[in-house]
Design an enzyme around this catalytic site. Structure first.
Site, mmCIF file in Angstrom:
data_model
loop_
_atom_site.group_PDB
_atom_site.id
_atom_site.type_symbol
_atom_site.label_atom_id
_atom_site.label_comp_id
_atom_site.label_asym_id
_atom_site.label_seq_id
_atom_site.Cartn_x
_atom_site.Cartn_y
_atom_site.Cartn_z
ATOM 1 N N HIS A 156 -5.832 6.829 -0.916
ATOM 2 C CA HIS A 156 -6.500 6.467 0.342
ATOM 3 C C HIS A 156 -8.039 6.740 0.141
ATOM 4 O O HIS A 156 -8.613 6.387 1.281
ATOM 5 C CB HIS A 156 -6.227 7.540 1.307
ATOM 6 C CG HIS A 156 -4.419 7.425 1.678
ATOM 7 N ND1 HIS A 156 -3.621 6.321 1.845
ATOM 8 C CD2 HIS A 156 -3.563 8.303 1.540
ATOM 9 C CE1 HIS A 156 -2.530 6.460 2.126
ATOM 10 N NE2 HIS A 156 -2.435 7.940 1.869
HETATM 11 ZN ZN LIG Z 1 1.978 9.090 0.469
#
Ligand SMILES: [Zn+2]
Length: 305
Positions: free
Chosen positions: A122
């Site tokens: 992320h």
């Molecule tokens: Zn994950």
């Protein structure tokens, strides 16, 4: 002989056991690998040196790198990451990045190698998010591309969450092909655009999941023809995972790991395995589940090595 990377600093100090992120799992995974005999002892792990700022800047804004290394991350960004951004968390992130880079070098040498951390998918150029500080796979890929060790890289991201940071980092980089197979109705709500995205419905289960993942992996290998693969083997699609939703069993995950290594090694593409997400409360079960990756790498090398 399994080629596995571990560093004691993977477990950052000061993150309580009650934290949503199970920080203890990295040592638990390494312990499970020693206990099972796959790694003959704690001395047998490959140990990285912390990644220098110059490496981190290959994927991240230098200002953000400075903030993390100086333990001076602004609090809104620290909240987005989900940790108090201490020197220990910074060192942990530097070691995880270097561990993935080391595993990638070992994979190029031996055909397959795995980190016992990594998969921080992320994090993007501007900063971290969702328990991810630095994008280890992105830094390692950029490093080996810059060195000329590889020309074409494939990221196979099978964590239950979309690899949005990785997708954004490589959106305009034709040398890196990004595949994300994830649960569509899950965080991050706003998806990025990978080279190939497969958003699966909740509760799909082993059979449907494996068919979809196999087809996607085959298509991505065909499209990219990589000379190095990074495999994010997040175990959060498991039915006991707190952030999961795809209802996979341990057997389903084991079949998935074997499928990825076989598909890549059959085509002569070396594989770097990284841990990815896994948030089950039972730390021993979680560690054994993550260790399926390392056992699958070893078994595949015996078949194809
Ligand atoms: Zn994950």
């Amino acid at each position: 002989m399994a080629h596995v990377v571990f560093h004691e600093a993977y477990v950052a100090a000061g993150v309580p056991a009650s934290h949503r992120f199970p920080m203890g799992k990295f040592k638990a995974v390494a312990g499970a690998l020693v206990a099972s005999g796959l790694v003959p002892g704690w001395d047998a792990f490959h140990r990285p040196a912390p990644a220098p700022a110059a490496w981190l800047q290959l994927a991240h804004d230098p200002a953000y790198v400075d903030q993390v290394l100086g333990a001076a991350v602004p609090s809104p960004l620290a909240r987005r990451i989900g940790f108090e951004m201490t020197p220990s968390v910074a060192l942990r992130s530097q070691c995880a990045v270097a561990g993935t880079a080391l595993a990638a070098r070992l994979a190029l040498e031996h055909g397959a190698a795995c980190n016992t951390a990594g998969g921080s998918h992320h994090a993007d150029a501007q900063g971290g998010a969702g328990f991810c500080v630095f994008n280890d796979v992105a830094v390692a890929a950029r490093l080996l591309l810059a060195e000329g060790a590889v020309q074409r890289v494939l990221v196979i991201d099978l964590d239950v969450h979309q690899g949005d940071g990785t997708a954004r980092l490589f959106e305009h980089d034709p040398r890196v092909f990004t595949l994300s197979v994830h649960c569509e109705d899950n965080w991050p709500r706003r998806k990025a655009v990978s080279d190939m995205d497969i958003g699966l419905p909740k509760g799909i289960g082993d059979v449907g999941y494996l068919a979809a993942a196999r087809a996607a992996v085959d298509d991505a290998l065909e499209a990219c023809r990589p000379d190095l693969v990074f495999f994010n083997a997040g175990v959060d699609p498991h039915r006991e995972d707190r952030l999961g939703l795809l209802d996979l069993s341990d057997e389903g995950l084991a079949a998935r790991e074997a499928m990825v290594f076989d598909a890549c090694l059959k085509r002569g593409a070396p594989v770097t395995g990284v841990l990815g997400g896994g948030y089950a409360r039972d730390l021993d079960a979680l560690a054994r589940r993550h260790a399926l990756l390392h056992h699958a790498a070893d078994a595949a090398l015996r078949r194809f090595g």
